[in-house]
Structures are given as C-alpha cells and as structure tokens.
Design a protein around this motif. Structure first.
Motif, PDB file in Angstrom:
ATOM      1  N   VAL A 154       0.836  -1.208   0.000  1.00 29.14           N
ATOM      2  CA  VAL A 154       0.000   0.000   0.000  1.00 29.14           C
ATOM      3  C   VAL A 154       0.870   1.257   0.000  1.00 29.14           C
ATOM      4  O   VAL A 154       1.750   1.394   0.846  1.00 29.14           O
ATOM      5  CB  VAL A 154      -0.911   0.059   1.248  1.00 29.14           C
ATOM      6  CG1 VAL A 154      -1.933   1.172   1.086  1.00 29.14           C
ATOM      7  CG2 VAL A 154      -1.591  -1.277   1.501  1.00 29.14           C
ATOM      8  N   GLY A 155       0.581   2.152  -0.935  1.00 25.40           N
ATOM      9  CA  GLY A 155       1.274   3.434  -0.933  1.00 25.40           C
ATOM     10  C   GLY A 155       1.892   3.748  -2.273  1.00 25.40           C
ATOM     11  O   GLY A 155       1.744   2.996  -3.240  1.00 25.40           O
ATOM     12  N   LEU A 156       2.574   4.883  -2.341  1.00 23.87           N
ATOM     13  CA  LEU A 156       3.233   5.290  -3.572  1.00 23.87           C
ATOM     14  C   LEU A 156       4.635   4.694  -3.603  1.00 23.87           C
ATOM     15  O   LEU A 156       5.209   4.383  -2.559  1.00 23.87           O
ATOM     16  CB  LEU A 156       3.307   6.823  -3.642  1.00 23.87           C
ATOM     17  CG  LEU A 156       1.956   7.552  -3.533  1.00 23.87           C
ATOM     18  CD1 LEU A 156       2.167   9.070  -3.546  1.00 23.87           C
ATOM     19  CD2 LEU A 156       1.024   7.132  -4.671  1.00 23.87           C
ATOM     20  N   ALA A 157       5.188   4.567  -4.811  1.00 20.64           N
ATOM     21  CA  ALA A 157       6.497   3.922  -4.956  1.00 20.64           C
ATOM     22  C   ALA A 157       7.568   4.634  -4.134  1.00 20.64           C
ATOM     23  O   ALA A 157       8.446   3.990  -3.554  1.00 20.64           O
ATOM     24  CB  ALA A 157       6.882   3.887  -6.428  1.00 20.64           C
ATOM     25  N   GLY A 159       6.975   6.568  -1.485  1.00 20.43           N
ATOM     26  CA  GLY A 159       6.486   6.938  -0.157  1.00 20.43           C
ATOM     27  C   GLY A 159       6.559   5.778   0.809  1.00 20.43           C
ATOM     28  O   GLY A 159       6.982   4.675   0.451  1.00 20.43           O
ATOM     29  N   PRO A 160       6.135   6.024   2.035  1.00 24.01           N
ATOM     30  CA  PRO A 160       6.146   4.949   3.038  1.00 24.01           C
ATOM     31  C   PRO A 160       5.044   3.925   2.762  1.00 24.01           C
ATOM     32  O   PRO A 160       4.073   4.235   2.072  1.00 24.01           O
ATOM     33  CB  PRO A 160       5.848   5.691   4.339  1.00 24.01           C
ATOM     34  CG  PRO A 160       5.065   6.891   3.917  1.00 24.01           C
ATOM     35  CD  PRO A 160       5.606   7.284   2.573  1.00 24.01           C
ATOM     36  N   PRO A 161       5.203   2.728   3.287  1.00 25.53           N
ATOM     37  CA  PRO A 161       4.064   1.800   3.264  1.00 25.53           C
ATOM     38  C   PRO A 161       2.955   2.386   4.130  1.00 25.53           C
ATOM     39  O   PRO A 161       3.227   3.068   5.109  1.00 25.53           O
ATOM     40  CB  PRO A 161       4.630   0.518   3.885  1.00 25.53           C
ATOM     41  CG  PRO A 161       5.829   0.937   4.655  1.00 25.53           C
ATOM     42  CD  PRO A 161       6.353   2.194   4.027  1.00 25.53           C
TER      43      PRO A 161
ATOM     44  N   ILE B 239     -10.008  12.385   8.037  1.00 23.82           N
ATOM     45  CA  ILE B 239      -8.909  13.015   7.287  1.00 23.82           C
ATOM     46  C   ILE B 239      -7.995  11.906   6.791  1.00 23.82           C
ATOM     47  O   ILE B 239      -7.687  10.977   7.535  1.00 23.82           O
ATOM     48  CB  ILE B 239      -8.091  13.954   8.202  1.00 23.82           C
ATOM     49  CG1 ILE B 239      -8.997  14.976   8.886  1.00 23.82           C
ATOM     50  CG2 ILE B 239      -6.999  14.662   7.406  1.00 23.82           C
ATOM     51  CD1 ILE B 239      -8.304  15.693  10.039  1.00 23.82           C
ATOM     52  N   ARG B 240      -7.578  12.010   5.524  1.00 25.55           N
ATOM     53  CA  ARG B 240      -6.600  11.035   5.019  1.00 25.55           C
ATOM     54  C   ARG B 240      -5.238  11.435   5.565  1.00 25.55           C
ATOM     55  O   ARG B 240      -4.623  12.380   5.096  1.00 25.55           O
ATOM     56  CB  ARG B 240      -6.579  11.056   3.495  1.00 25.55           C
ATOM     57  CG  ARG B 240      -7.820  10.484   2.840  1.00 25.55           C
ATOM     58  CD  ARG B 240      -7.797  10.724   1.354  1.00 25.55           C
ATOM     59  NE  ARG B 240      -6.787   9.923   0.680  1.00 25.55           N
ATOM     60  CZ  ARG B 240      -6.091  10.324  -0.379  1.00 25.55           C
ATOM     61  NH1 ARG B 240      -6.288  11.524  -0.887  1.00 25.55           N
ATOM     62  NH2 ARG B 240      -5.191   9.533  -0.930  1.00 25.55           N
ATOM     63  N   GLU B 241      -4.805  10.742   6.581  1.00 27.67           N
ATOM     64  CA  GLU B 241      -3.518  11.122   7.176  1.00 27.67           C
ATOM     65  C   GLU B 241      -2.578   9.940   7.263  1.00 27.67           C
ATOM     66  O   GLU B 241      -1.899   9.739   8.257  1.00 27.67           O
ATOM     67  CB  GLU B 241      -3.709  11.826   8.518  1.00 27.67           C
ATOM     68  CG  GLU B 241      -4.656  11.122   9.469  1.00 27.67           C
ATOM     69  CD  GLU B 241      -4.816  11.842  10.806  1.00 27.67           C
ATOM     70  OE1 GLU B 241      -4.201  12.890  11.023  1.00 27.67           O
ATOM     71  OE2 GLU B 241      -5.560  11.319  11.641  1.00 27.67           O
ATOM     72  N   GLY B 242      -2.572   9.142   6.192  1.00 25.73           N
ATOM     73  CA  GLY B 242      -1.555   8.093   6.063  1.00 25.73           C
ATOM     74  C   GLY B 242      -1.606   7.096   7.198  1.00 25.73           C
ATOM     75  O   GLY B 242      -2.592   6.381   7.353  1.00 25.73           O
ATOM     76  N   ASN B 243      -0.562   7.077   7.992  1.00 28.04           N
ATOM     77  CA  ASN B 243      -0.463   6.069   9.037  1.00 28.04           C
ATOM     78  C   ASN B 243      -0.883   6.569  10.408  1.00 28.04           C
ATOM     79  O   ASN B 243      -0.642   5.900  11.410  1.00 28.04           O
ATOM     80  CB  ASN B 243       0.950   5.510   9.078  1.00 28.04           C
ATOM     81  CG  ASN B 243       1.222   4.631   7.866  1.00 28.04           C
ATOM     82  OD1 ASN B 243       0.364   3.839   7.479  1.00 28.04           O
ATOM     83  ND2 ASN B 243       2.364   4.803   7.243  1.00 28.04           N
ATOM     84  N   ARG B 244      -1.506   7.730  10.445  1.00 24.13           N
ATOM     85  CA  ARG B 244      -1.957   8.238  11.750  1.00 24.13           C
ATOM     86  C   ARG B 244      -3.386   7.776  12.039  1.00 24.13           C
ATOM     87  O   ARG B 244      -4.143   7.474  11.121  1.00 24.13           O
ATOM     88  CB  ARG B 244      -1.892   9.770  11.764  1.00 24.13           C
ATOM     89  CG  ARG B 244      -0.450  10.268  11.704  1.00 24.13           C
ATOM     90  CD  ARG B 244      -0.385  11.765  11.723  1.00 24.13           C
ATOM     91  NE  ARG B 244       1.023  12.196  11.731  1.00 24.13           N
ATOM     92  CZ  ARG B 244       1.404  13.456  11.707  1.00 24.13           C
ATOM     93  NH1 ARG B 244       0.506  14.437  11.686  1.00 24.13           N
ATOM     94  NH2 ARG B 244       2.677  13.762  11.722  1.00 24.13           N
TER      95      ARG B 244
END
Lengths: 432, 419
Positions: A154-157, A159-161, B239-244
């Motif tokens: 999951v994620g952009l190439a 970016g972080p997982p 909110i789309r905040e990645g891993n938070r």
C-alpha cells in the motif's frame, strides 16, 4: 425469525473482536458485551458523538457494539472471575481476546474455559494467536497490517508503506472469527460438541496480500507498492482524474465492452481524437479486446503474436492512454461512472464517505437505517447489513449499550438477587 | 519447503461433511468463499467452461513460459479441495445438466451480475422450482436490485466505489487505493461464508432454504463504515492522514537503518496508551521525551504530532529493524516490521503455527497456499487437496452426480456441452 435466534454469546473481546460480535448479533444472537468496570477504551476513541458524555460518545464503539447488551465485570477480582465463569456456563459462545499471559493471570485459559463448560465454543481473537514464539507480543491494528505483508503493498512507490484504513487489521480478524464461529455453531448443532476457534490477526490478513505470496513462492520475487497492479501499465486501466475527482477504469482486456466500448463513449462527446483512424483502429479491435496485449507485454521478445511485437506497439499505447486521460479530465466523475457502466465499461468512482451516504444505489436498497437511542437522546444513522438473508432478515434492534446498562438484567438471569448486586457494586466488581 | 503432514485423516470430523455446494463463482471473492467451505469438508463442485474460463486461470503469477489453464498461483491458491466440471451452461443441454446439479446441491453460490445470472439461467425463481429447499447466495457487485445492480467490475473497481481508495493514503496524494483488490480476499468471501453457514443453520432447524442477496458494495462498506458513520452522526470528519489514527500517537511506519539487504525497511509503532508512550521513550533511550508537556497526553501528542513524529523518525533511522522490534516488544510496545511476502512466508510465528500449507499440485508442483484464517480445534478447515485442473472432474461428476452413461458423455463432449 432471525437465523441465530436462541444463541447466547458472551463478547468479552477488545476492539479486535468487536466487529465479530456485531456480525453475530446482527444474525439474531443474544450478544452480551462484557467490559471492564471502567469501560472499553474505545468508548472514548474519537471521532466522538457531540453533546454526549465522553464515555458514551466514541462512534467506533457505538457502531461496533450496536445490537448487543452490555455488562461490566472486573475479572481480576475473584468474585468477578466467578461471575464471568458463571455467565460462561450459560453461553453457547464466548468471544475473548486474552493473550496467553493474561489468560493465565486471570485464570481464564482456554483449557479452563472448556473444563467449566465442555460444550462451549470459545473464540479467541488476538494479534498473533495463542501459540508460537510471539503469542504474547503486543499488537495493534497497524501491526497486523505490517506483519501480514499487506501493508508492504500500500502506498506510492517513493512513499512509506501505508496502513489500511478504518481498522482493517482488527476487522479482518473479526470477520475470520465470525466465519469460524459460525462453522463451530453448525458443528455443535449436529453433534452437541463445542470447540476452540482461534484467530491470529497476522494470519487473518495474510490472504489479502493478493498475489504477492504466490509470486514470492513461484517466482521468488516480491511485489512492490506503487506499481501497476499486475506489473502492466495498460491504456484505459487504472486511476484517472475526472473534472471533479477520480475514476478507476479497467478497459483493457476481455471484460465488459473493453477499450472499444471506451472509444465509442469518447466519440459520443467528440473526444476520441484519432483513435478511429489507423493504426489505432485495427489495433484496438484486434488486440486491445483480447488477452494478446498482456501476452505481448509480459513476453516482449516472444512469438505470441508475430503481427504485433512489443516494439511495434510501444509507441501506440502512450498516445491511447493520453486520449483517455484528456477525456476523463473533461467530464464529471459521476458521468464517467454512470455512462461508462451503462455501456458495460468497467468503471469505478472514487467515493468519499459523503458520496457513500448519498449513493443512489444504497438509498434505493434502503441500506442505511436510522435508530433511536433514547439513553443518549439521539437518533443515529447506521450502515446496513453485509448481506440480505431473505428468509431471516437482519434487524437493527438496539443501540450500543451504555456502560453497565444491562448489569441487573443479565445478572438476574443467572439468579443473582438485588442484595448481591449491591454488594458487587460496592466491591467494585461491576459498575454502579 | 516440505509438504505438510496431513493433520486430518478419515476419522477427523469435518463441519460440512456430506453437504453439497454448487460453485458458480469466478475470480476472487466467490472462489475464496467456496474454498473455505470446501476446507470445512463440503463437497464443492465448480462449473467452469473452456469457452470463458475463470480469468484467474491465466493470470499472473505463473512460472516463466507457462501456458494453459492450470499453472496460475492466483487461481490455484483459491480453489483448493474443489472439483471442476466443464459445462457450457448457455447451451440448452448444458443448462439441463446445470439444473441437475441445482437439484443435487444443498447450496448454490454465484458472483455473476444479474445479467450473467440470467444468461446461465440460474436466477432464484428458476432454481427454486427445481430445488425448493435450496440455499442460494447471489454476490454481484452491487446486489440483485437497484439502479446500479447491473454494474460490473472487479475488486479494483469496487475498491473505489466502496470508499477504500478515498480513505487510504495521505491528503493531497491521488487516491491510488491499497495496491490490491482488497475486499476480494477476506471481507467479501468471509462475510459470504458466515451468511451461508447461518442459512444452513437455519435450514437444519426449520427445513427452509432461502435466497441471500449479498451486494459486495454493501458488504465492503459495512467493514469500512467508521468514517461514513461518523459523518452521518456529527462526528469529526475523516482526514486522510496516512499512518496516523485519532486514538493513538505516536502511530505510524518509521524507516529504519538500511541493513544492506533491503533498503525499504519500516518499523511500525502504535502507542495506544500513555504508559506505552512512556515505555517507548524509555527503551528508545530518550526518557526525557515522556516528561515533555507537549507530549504528556494523547491530546497533547496529537496536537504536536509533526514534532513527535520527527523525533521518532530520527530515532528509527539509526535503528536496526529486528533489534529495535525486539526492544520495543520486550517493553510491551505494540510494534512490528513491514514484511514483504518472502518474509511473511519465512516468518517464525507463521512457520511455528503452520499457517501456510504446502500442497502438491499435479502440474504446478509443491506450492505454498494460504491456510485457514481461523483455527478450529476439533474440525480443522485447512486446505488439503490442490485446486482442480480445468475439467479435471468432468467425467467423475458426469458419472457419479449427473448419472450419465459413458457414451452420452462422449456425445456431449463432441457437441461441446461438456469439455
């Protein structure tokens, strides 16, 4: 009649198991949520319902514990443990999420539970399962995403997982647990025997790696995040920006009306550019609507299609994709979705939570349901059931319990009288 | 890699021993549901055609230079313990044979669209006439009714419609989704298994079969409903905040030192309780962090999350992943490493618990398969037998279930009804 009418379930799980109890409650089981005296932590997790006491406002708690009754027990006290075991004796199913070290500490190991109630279905839902070197490791939702291999994808190439949204680690564990528990209920129906159902979140999510595991096993390579799903970047496939959002297209290959259908849709608004002209015309009819394209691209030097070598088509694809990109950018996402789907093009629309609440399809099927919550003084709108069992329809019967709301009701069902109840409150074994 | 010892034998009871399932599903969500049912010991007969084979049969991953229908790991992981008969249901005689299978079955499942269901003549009215007590689960993308019921798509299309793309990732990044057809693998198939078993339970009590209308959209939204539920009821917007997440901090994936073998290595940490945060600060060698007022409570840490994450990121960059994980876990801090598929296959916990099953397939060889997502102590539901070759059991099913004579079978093959 509901499918699980007459089945009694004690749901003593943490958040990892809340959805499992909810699924079985929706099927008609009498599910009793057992919480610590201070309440389940998710009662206070944001997002919160406004203007309601904090302990009663956590929306995840309200969502995942609807249709359950609720009691509180401090199982770390001897009397609390006794009470818990007495209730277990009356239950068909006990769901918990105690790790081995906690079960030993509280005297509630799986073996002991089966001793107390030999035909019990004991469903254990934890991060790592009850055995193995990591059985007692700490876990959280994101840890399951990470250690199951799903997060790697999951994620952009660059970016972080990324975690999967909205607690998918926990929910996946719960979904597997509900299915396993339902299996055990069917087995108990024909044999009278209980058994243990054991779920590890890491295992529960592993199959969601899609093809990554099989690729590693067969080819010895790992899928990477941010790459086209199956390693191929095909025109008319993937995420496209619309005038007001995004759509997702699968218009290459065999399914639906494919790329030819997409070109016809583009032509309706005069956006097809030169795609009806050669060399595109022949290429689109002869190759795009078949598996040939994939074969050519997966085997560039191969003999799969002598007339269309990879080198010969490589200059066609970017232009075709470019035309699709311009077309999508010009039109609203709902136009592309509705009109595309009507012409049997596989189009998805990137919906926001608000779009989902407003979905015509969900509205027509009366999917969202409003239910009055008199204790909290609100009427909440709930998502509907996962399926429609037409002979035994699901019903949203009650909102999530207030803390300890059914202490008296449930404990009196196992013969505890008023004076004993007051004692239990005074001793802090149950909430007052 | 060794083949698993069989952990069941003839005496091991199976939940669905003797229960008959007709599997008219393809691709992901349907076949995985039926695979789980087959793992519980049911007799699952899968109808396929060579004219329009399940797309997964030719999908990657396959060995280099693979041809034919039997070598895809994608297909072979999801169809274990089933029988495959090839019948063209769109022919008149094929449809008659299909109806014989409907009559034979206790349960039928399909994930075709309503249009596809009509094409193969397997709509509820038709099959109920033939077998009034049958349980039938219809699992099209958006259900059997409503203005979008005929809309088609695979998991990647559904992923956008059900909202997972709109929830995953970071605000400002395009909604690329989660890299897989996520709801195909657990959410929709395992919801379907639960529904089927509930219907079976009801049938055993009452004798009544029923139709199950399972919209994959509804099933998916139900498992992702937090943000929509919050929005509908006045909660803080998502909110789309990645891993938070709102309920924990620090909470995220933090890059660790490149160990020379794999640069892309990330440690996940989730401090759900204040104590976990204090323990983290202590074992990270920065006990002072926990004394800082700006990080005292969850609300403080959320308010200063950028500063907090910057500290954790700097710390993690200097750590060896395995070492840091052992340290954090020894202190009880929820943590893990972002594993890739090779690492998951070799992971000590997965290996110790024998999650993956190594099953010999006649063409693909000894291959890893996902095990059951739940372990049942008395009635194991692990896959045992390899996925069928296309049409592997045509003769067997035609003889034993359809009770056709050898000559009749040959004629039907010539007529391209059977393959």
């Amino acid at each position: 009649m509901m499918a699980l009418e007459g089945i009694r379930i004690l749901d003593a799980s943490d958040v990892i198991g809340h959805y499992a109890g909810r699924i079985l409650a929706d099927l008609g089981a009498d599910v009793i949520k057992v919480e610590p005296v201070g309440g389940d932590p998710t009662r206070r997790w944001a997002p919160l319902l406004p203007d309601v006491a904090e302990l009663e406002s956590g929306l995840q708690f309200l969502l995942l514990n609807a249709n359950k009754r609720g009691i509180t027990i401090d199982v770390t006290q001897p009397r609390g443990r006794e009470l818990y075991l007495a209730l277990t004796k009356t239950a068909d199913v006990l769901i918990d999420s105690l790790q081995e070290h906690e079960a030993v500490e509280f005297g509630l190991t799986a073996d002991h539970l089966i001793e107390v109630k030999p035909d019990l279905i004991h469903t254990s839902i934890t991060g790592w399962g009850l055995s193995g070197p990591r059985a007692n490791w700490a876990y959280a939702d994101i840890v399951g995403c990470a250690m199951s291999g799903t997060m790697q994808l999951v994620g952009l190439a660059d970016g972080p997982p990324e975690q999967l949204p909205d607690m998918q680690g926990y929910h996946t564990a719960s979904i597997q647990a509900a299915a396993g528990t339902m299996g055990a209920i069917v087995y108990r129906q024909s044999t009278g025997e209980g058994q243990r159902v054991e779920v590890s979140m890491q295992e529960a999510m592993s199959i969601a790696q899609e093809t990554a595991m099989m690729q590693a096993d067969i080819l010895g390579t790992n899928r990477e995040r941010g790459k086209p799903q199956f390693g191929l970047d095909l025109p008319g496939s993937g995420l496209y920006e619309a005038a007001d959002g995004y759509v997702f297209l699968i218009a290459s290959g065999l399914a639906g009306s494919g790329f030819p259908g997409l070109v016809r849709l583009m032509a309706e608004t005069g956006d097809e550019e030169d795609l009806f002209e050669e060399p595109f015309r022949t290429f689109i009819t002869d190759v795009m609507g078949t598996t040939q394209l994939r074969d050519i691209l997966l085997d560039p030097g191969g003999t799969s299609s002598p007339s269309h070598r990879s080198s010969e088509i490589s200059h066609l694809l970017p232009h075709m994709d470019d035309v699709v990109r311009k077309f999508c950018k010009k039109h609203p996402k709902s136009y592309l979705y509705e009109e595309g789907q009507k012409r049997r093009i596989l189009v998805g629309i990137v919906n926001t939570p608000n779009d989902i609440l407003e979905s015509q399809q969900l509205k027509e099927r009366n999917w969202f349901v409003d239910l009055e919550d008199t204790k909290r003084g609100v009427t909440l709108r709930y998502p509907g059931p996962q399926w429609q069992l037409q002979g035994t329809p699901a019903q949203l019967r009650r909102p999530a319990p207030m803390l300890g709301e059914h202490n008296n009701e449930v404990l009196s069902e196992i013969g505890i009288d008023e004076s004993e109840l007051s004692e239990l409150v005074a001793e802090g074994v149950i909430a007052g | 890699m060794i083949k698993n010892e069989q952990d069941t034998n003839v005496e091991t009871p199976r939940i669905l021993e003797g229960v008959k399932f007709l599997d008219l599903t393809w691709f992901g969500a349907g076949p995985i549901a039926m695979r789980t049912i087959a793992g519980m010991g049911a007799d699952v007969v899968r109808v396929e055609t060579e004219k329009r084979p399940d797309g997964l049969r030719t999908a990657p991953p396959r060995p280099v230079n693979a041809t034919g229908y039997n070598l895809s790991g994608y297909y072979n992981n999801f169809n274990t313990d089933k029988k495959s008969i090839t019948i063209d249901l769109t022919t008149e005689r094929g449809h008659e044979l299909g109806m014989d299978l409907v009559q034979w079955a206790d349960v039928m499942m399909t994930n075709l669209t309503p249009r596809g269901i009509r094409q193969v003549g397997m709509d509820w009215e038709t099959i109920q006439k033939v077998n009034p007590g049958i349980i039938a689960l219809y699992q099209p993308m958006q259900g059997m009714t409503g203005p979008h019921s005929e809309f088609g798509g695979f998991g990647a299309v559904l992923g956008t419609i059900c909202g997972i793309n709109g929830l995953a990732g970071f605000e400002g990044n395009p909604p690329v989704g989660v890299g897989t057809n996520y709801t195909d693998y657990v959410v929709n198939p395992m919801h379907a298994v639960t529904a089927l078993l509930a219907a079976l339970y009801h049938k055993r009590r009452t004798g009544e079969g029923q139709m199950i209308d399972m919209s994959q959209l509804e099933s998916s939204v139900a498992a992702l409903a937090g943000p929509a539920f919050a929005l509908a009821n006045g909660g803080e917007p998502y909110i789309r905040e990645g891993n938070r997440v709102r309920y924990a901090a620090p909470h995220g994936a933090y890059r660790v030192r490149d160990n020379g073998e794999r640069g892309d290595r990330w440690l996940v940490i989730a401090c759900l309780e204040n104590q976990q945060w204090r323990d983290f600060a202590k074992v990270a060698g920065h006990v002072g962090w926990a004394d800082e007022e700006r990080f005292a409570t969850l609300a403080d840490r959320k308010a200063n999350e950028n500063a907090l994450d910057a500290l954790v990121e700097d710390w993690a960059r200097q750590q060896d992943g395995e070492g840091a994980l052992a340290t954090l876990q020894a202190a009880g801090v929820p943590s893990g490493l972002v594993l890739n598929a090779t690492e998951v296959l070799a992971d000590q916990q997965m290996v110790a618990r024998k999650y993956f099953r190594y099953i010999e397939h006649p063409e693909a060889g000894l291959r890893a398969h996902d095990g059951s997502g739940f372990k049942l102590s008395k009635t194991p539901a692990e896959p045992q037998r390899p996925s069928p070759l296309l049409g592997e059991h045509t003769y067997e099913v035609a003889t034993d279930i359809l009770e056709l004579m050898p000559e009749e079978i040959s004629n039907l093959v010539v007529e391209q009804v059977l393959f």
